[in-house]
Each structure stands twice: as structure tokens, then as C-alpha cells.
Design an enzyme around this catalytic site. Structure first.
Site, PDB file in Angstrom:
ATOM      1  N   ASN A 270      -3.152   1.614  -0.076  1.00  0.00           N
ATOM      2  CA  ASN A 270      -2.696   2.670  -0.865  1.00  0.00           C
ATOM      3  C   ASN A 270      -3.861   3.563  -0.019  1.00  0.00           C
ATOM      4  O   ASN A 270      -4.775   3.980   0.336  1.00  0.00           O
ATOM      5  CB  ASN A 270      -3.859   2.472  -1.742  1.00  0.00           C
ATOM      6  CG  ASN A 270      -3.451   3.209  -2.869  1.00  0.00           C
ATOM      7  OD1 ASN A 270      -2.966   4.092  -2.930  1.00  0.00           O
ATOM      8  ND2 ASN A 270      -4.396   3.003  -3.603  1.00  0.00           N
ATOM      9  N   TRP A 271      -2.213   4.568   0.258  1.00  0.00           N
ATOM     10  CA  TRP A 271      -3.041   5.778   0.811  1.00  0.00           C
ATOM     11  C   TRP A 271      -4.044   6.283   0.421  1.00  0.00           C
ATOM     12  O   TRP A 271      -3.843   7.481   0.554  1.00  0.00           O
ATOM     13  CB  TRP A 271      -1.395   6.045   2.143  1.00  0.00           C
ATOM     14  CG  TRP A 271      -1.332   5.555   3.252  1.00  0.00           C
ATOM     15  CD1 TRP A 271      -1.638   3.641   3.275  1.00  0.00           C
ATOM     16  CD2 TRP A 271      -0.095   5.425   3.878  1.00  0.00           C
ATOM     17  NE1 TRP A 271      -0.911   3.324   4.204  1.00  0.00           N
ATOM     18  CE2 TRP A 271      -0.265   4.256   4.692  1.00  0.00           C
ATOM     19  CE3 TRP A 271       1.109   6.657   3.730  1.00  0.00           C
ATOM     20  CZ2 TRP A 271       0.931   4.072   6.034  1.00  0.00           C
ATOM     21  CZ3 TRP A 271       2.019   6.022   5.163  1.00  0.00           C
ATOM     22  CH2 TRP A 271       1.623   5.358   6.409  1.00  0.00           C
ATOM     23  N   LYS A 272      -3.565   6.890  -0.843  1.00  0.00           N
ATOM     24  CA  LYS A 272      -3.804   7.472  -1.585  1.00  0.00           C
ATOM     25  C   LYS A 272      -3.100   8.925  -1.494  1.00  0.00           C
ATOM     26  O   LYS A 272      -1.985   8.901  -1.777  1.00  0.00           O
ATOM     27  CB  LYS A 272      -5.013   7.807  -1.925  1.00  0.00           C
ATOM     28  CG  LYS A 272      -6.164   6.202  -2.471  1.00  0.00           C
ATOM     29  CD  LYS A 272      -6.801   6.842  -3.213  1.00  0.00           C
ATOM     30  CE  LYS A 272      -8.086   5.384  -2.803  1.00  0.00           C
ATOM     31  NZ  LYS A 272      -9.265   4.914  -3.285  1.00  0.00           N
TER      32      LYS A 272
ATOM     33  N   GLU B 169      -8.335   5.196 -11.132  1.00  0.00           N
ATOM     34  CA  GLU B 169      -7.981   6.163 -10.932  1.00  0.00           C
ATOM     35  C   GLU B 169      -6.636   6.788 -11.368  1.00  0.00           C
ATOM     36  O   GLU B 169      -7.004   7.818 -12.066  1.00  0.00           O
ATOM     37  CB  GLU B 169      -7.518   6.861  -8.623  1.00  0.00           C
ATOM     38  CG  GLU B 169      -9.045   6.682  -8.223  1.00  0.00           C
ATOM     39  CD  GLU B 169      -8.822   6.205  -6.748  1.00  0.00           C
ATOM     40  OE1 GLU B 169      -7.607   6.627  -6.015  1.00  0.00           O
ATOM     41  OE2 GLU B 169      -9.823   6.071  -5.804  1.00  0.00           O
TER      42      GLU B 169
ATOM     43  N   GLU C   3      -9.887  -4.700  -9.039  1.00  0.00           N
ATOM     44  CA  GLU C   3     -10.310  -3.695  -8.471  1.00  0.00           C
ATOM     45  C   GLU C   3     -11.507  -3.325  -9.485  1.00  0.00           C
ATOM     46  O   GLU C   3     -11.134  -2.812 -10.906  1.00  0.00           O
ATOM     47  CB  GLU C   3      -9.291  -2.336  -8.659  1.00  0.00           C
ATOM     48  CG  GLU C   3      -7.836  -2.447  -7.257  1.00  0.00           C
ATOM     49  CD  GLU C   3      -7.393  -1.852  -6.545  1.00  0.00           C
ATOM     50  OE1 GLU C   3      -8.194  -1.653  -5.125  1.00  0.00           O
ATOM     51  OE2 GLU C   3      -7.539  -0.766  -7.256  1.00  0.00           O
TER      52      GLU C   3
ATOM     53  N   GLY D  10     -14.109   2.605  -3.818  1.00  0.00           N
ATOM     54  CA  GLY D  10     -13.687   4.104  -2.510  1.00  0.00           C
ATOM     55  C   GLY D  10     -15.725   4.762  -2.440  1.00  0.00           C
ATOM     56  O   GLY D  10     -16.007   5.598  -2.179  1.00  0.00           O
TER      57      GLY D  10
ATOM     58  N   SER E  82     -13.146  -1.556  -1.577  1.00  0.00           N
ATOM     59  CA  SER E  82     -14.159  -1.547  -0.100  1.00  0.00           C
ATOM     60  C   SER E  82     -14.164  -1.735   0.380  1.00  0.00           C
ATOM     61  O   SER E  82     -15.209  -2.779   0.900  1.00  0.00           O
ATOM     62  CB  SER E  82     -15.727  -0.397  -0.782  1.00  0.00           C
ATOM     63  OG  SER E  82     -15.907   0.884  -1.399  1.00  0.00           O
TER      64      SER E  82
ATOM     65  N   GLY F 209      -7.754   0.643  -0.220  1.00  0.00           N
ATOM     66  CA  GLY F 209      -7.689   2.229  -0.069  1.00  0.00           C
ATOM     67  C   GLY F 209      -8.095   3.341   1.544  1.00  0.00           C
ATOM     68  O   GLY F 209      -7.668   3.219   2.150  1.00  0.00           O
ATOM     69  N   GLY F 210      -9.366   3.579   1.294  1.00  0.00           N
ATOM     70  CA  GLY F 210      -9.504   3.711   2.406  1.00  0.00           C
ATOM     71  C   GLY F 210      -9.296   3.334   4.434  1.00  0.00           C
ATOM     72  O   GLY F 210      -9.166   4.029   4.728  1.00  0.00           O
TER      73      GLY F 210
HETATM   74  C1  PEP Z   1      -8.332   1.213  -3.640  1.00  0.00           C
HETATM   75  O1  PEP Z   1      -7.491   2.606  -3.627  1.00  0.00           O
HETATM   76  O2  PEP Z   1      -7.314   0.587  -4.209  1.00  0.00           O
HETATM   77  C2  PEP Z   1      -9.174   1.214  -3.390  1.00  0.00           C
HETATM   78  C3  PEP Z   1      -9.409  -0.370  -3.276  1.00  0.00           C
HETATM   79  O3  PEP Z   1      -9.856   1.660  -2.424  1.00  0.00           O
HETATM   80  P1  PEP Z   1     -11.004   1.322  -1.353  1.00  0.00           P
HETATM   81  O4  PEP Z   1     -10.379   0.962  -0.712  1.00  0.00           O
HETATM   82  O5  PEP Z   1     -10.778   2.840  -0.964  1.00  0.00           O
HETATM   83  O6  PEP Z   1     -11.758   1.196  -2.373  1.00  0.00           O
END
Ligand code: PEP
Length: 252
Positions: free
Chosen positions: A9-11, A97, A167, A173, A213, A234-235
Site C-alpha cells: 500500500n503505497w499510500k 487512515e 491491521e 506506521g 509495521s 505500508g512503509g
Molecule cells: C498500511 O498502510 O496498511 C500499513 C500497514 O502501514 P505500515 O506497514 O507502514 O504500518
């Protein structure tokens, strides 16, 4: 046997050029590997560009959101049919989010689930509790509510089009992932609850991703849990090497 499913997920990150480069690196790194299903979800403006990069490869493309109508006077929104049109196979709905920063509620998210399924998309429904809810021993009640409302009207015959992403909000994040045991406990609950809602057979086949994370160094222990069927990343999905290391952890 459920095949692991790892999604990036590149957000609201990357540029057109950087996104195309990242997607190309993922395509190259994954190669022909078919032991893990892999997809990337770029921001809307870059979907078409990334679609060109992943076309004809095992890497799937997904949207990060949709609006639950085919078309209409909904300025700024994107419909499920548009996502399909541009080459998406997947869509994320109910991301924390969007729930917590943009105020989306369970009923609206349920409309998105049904609209995505109706368009033929594989819908990744995100659920998860806040830190306050976990500390107050309300994790299962929150997951129960989000599943019951999010999957309202979704029957066993179409549940194959749904992936659940557990999640925990406190892990997204933050660098503080759930422990493998916490993830397994929540996933067990999710599978049991979906079994009650949609039938045991459909729930046994359901893919449940963990997100929050996930990094190269914790992916293997999380993905080795029996009910953790993949990761929503995500990140760490913004760096090809990190994302590919998580994919490789899924292969093991
Ligand atoms: C996400 O955006 O769904 C996510 C899990 O972000 P991160 O991996 O950065 O915690």
C-alpha cells in the site's frame, strides 16, 4: 492450502516516475515466482502508468479506495468500474487512515465492499482496533462489529472475492508491530467470526492478511503463524528491497 498474499500500500507517496521504477523493481525481483501472490496499490494518478509496468507479469494492481457507485456526480471520487478499466484486480477498503482520519463508518465501508465485489474486484477489507480499545479489552468486540457490518449482505458464494486485512491501528506506521502471537490470536477470532457469518467452508478458505509495521526483519515470524495468510505493507513497500524481502519471507 491458502497461498500467501503480500500487498504493498503505497499510500500518498511516490511520483509517476518513482512509482514506475518501484513497480519495475518489484516485477524484476519477484520474477516468475508463483508461491506468493503479490500486488501493489499506487495512488490513483499513477495507476495507469504502473498498470503498464505490471501488465503480463504476476504482479497484481490495486486501488487504495473506491466510491460505491458506478458513475455519477461525485466530484473527486473513483468508481470500481474505473479501477477495473485501468487494470486493477484489487481494491483496499476500510483502511484505518480512512476510518479514523476521514471519518468513514462501517455502513459506508460495507457499500464499498459490495460495490467492489459487484465490479469483479478482489476486495481487501481492513479492520482493526485502536490502542485504547485493545487496552480496554475491546479488541474482539471491535473486530466483531467491523466484520458484521463490513460483510453485511456478503454471502458464502462471493466471500472468495474478499480478503480481510487485520491491521491494529496502533501498529500502522508506528514501528510497533503486533507480536506473531497477537496476530494469530486476532486472526483466529476473525476466521471463527467469518465462519459464523458466511459458513465454515468459506471461512477456511478466506485469506487474512496482517498489516501494521511489517518489515523485512519481522515478516518471517508473522507469516509463519498458521492463520496469517499474508501481509498488507505500508512503509516498507516503498523500498523495493524491503518489500521483496517480505515477499521472500512469505515463500518460506
Ligand atoms: C498500511 O498502510 O496498511 C500499513 C500497514 O502501514 P505500515 O506497514 O507502514 O504500518
Amino acid at each position: 492450502m491458502r497461498k500467501k498474499f503480500v500487498v504493498g500500500n503505497w499510500k500518498m507517496f511516490t511520483t509517476a516516475a518513482a512509482g514506475a521504477q518501484l513497480a519495475a523493481a518489484v516485477v524484476q525481483g519477484v520474477g516468475k515466482a508463483d508461491r506468493v501472490t503479490v500486488a501493489v496499490c499506487p495512488p490513483f494518478p499513477y495507476l495507469a502508468r504502473v498498470a503498464e509496468v505490471v501488465r503480463g507479469t504476476p504482479i497484481g494492481l490495486g486501488g487504495q479506495n473506491l466510491y460505491p457507485e458506478k458513475e455519477g456526480a461525485f466530484t473527486g471520487e473513483v468508481s470500481p468500474t474505473m479501477l477495473v478499466d485501468v487494470g486493477c484486480r484489487y481494491v483496499i477498503v476500510g483502511h484505518s487512515e480512512r476510518r479514523h482520519k476521514l471519518g468513514e463508518d462501517d455502513a459506508f465501508i460495507n457499500r464499498k465492499v459490495k460495490a467492489g465485489l459487484a465490479a469483479g474486484l478482489q476486495v481487501i477489507l481492513c479492520i482493526g482496533e485502536t490502542l485504547e480499545e485493545r487496552k480496554g479489552n475491546r479488541t474482539e468486540a471491535v473486530l466483531d462489529r467491523q466484520l458484521t457490518a463490513g460483510l453485511a449482505g456478503v454471502t458464502a458464494d462471493v466471500l472468495g472475492g474478499v480478503v480481510i486485512a487485520y491491521e491494529p491501528v496502533w501498529a500502522i506506521g508506528t514501528g510497533h508491530n503486533a507480536t506473531p502471537e497477537q496476530a494469530q490470536e486476532a486472526h483466529t477470532f476473525v476466521r471463527r467470526r467469518v465462519g459464523q457469518l458466511c459458513g465454515e467452508a468459506a471461512a477456511a478458505a478466506l485469506l487474512i492478511q496482517y498489516g501494521g509495521s511489517v518489515k523485512a526483519d519481522n515478516a518471517a515470524s508473522l507469516l509463519s503463524q498458521p492463520d496469517v495468510d499474508g501481509a498488507l505493507v505500508g512503509g516498507a513497500s516503498l523500498k523495493a528491497d524491503d518489500f521483496l524481502a517480505i515477499v521472500r519471507a512469505g515463500v518460506r
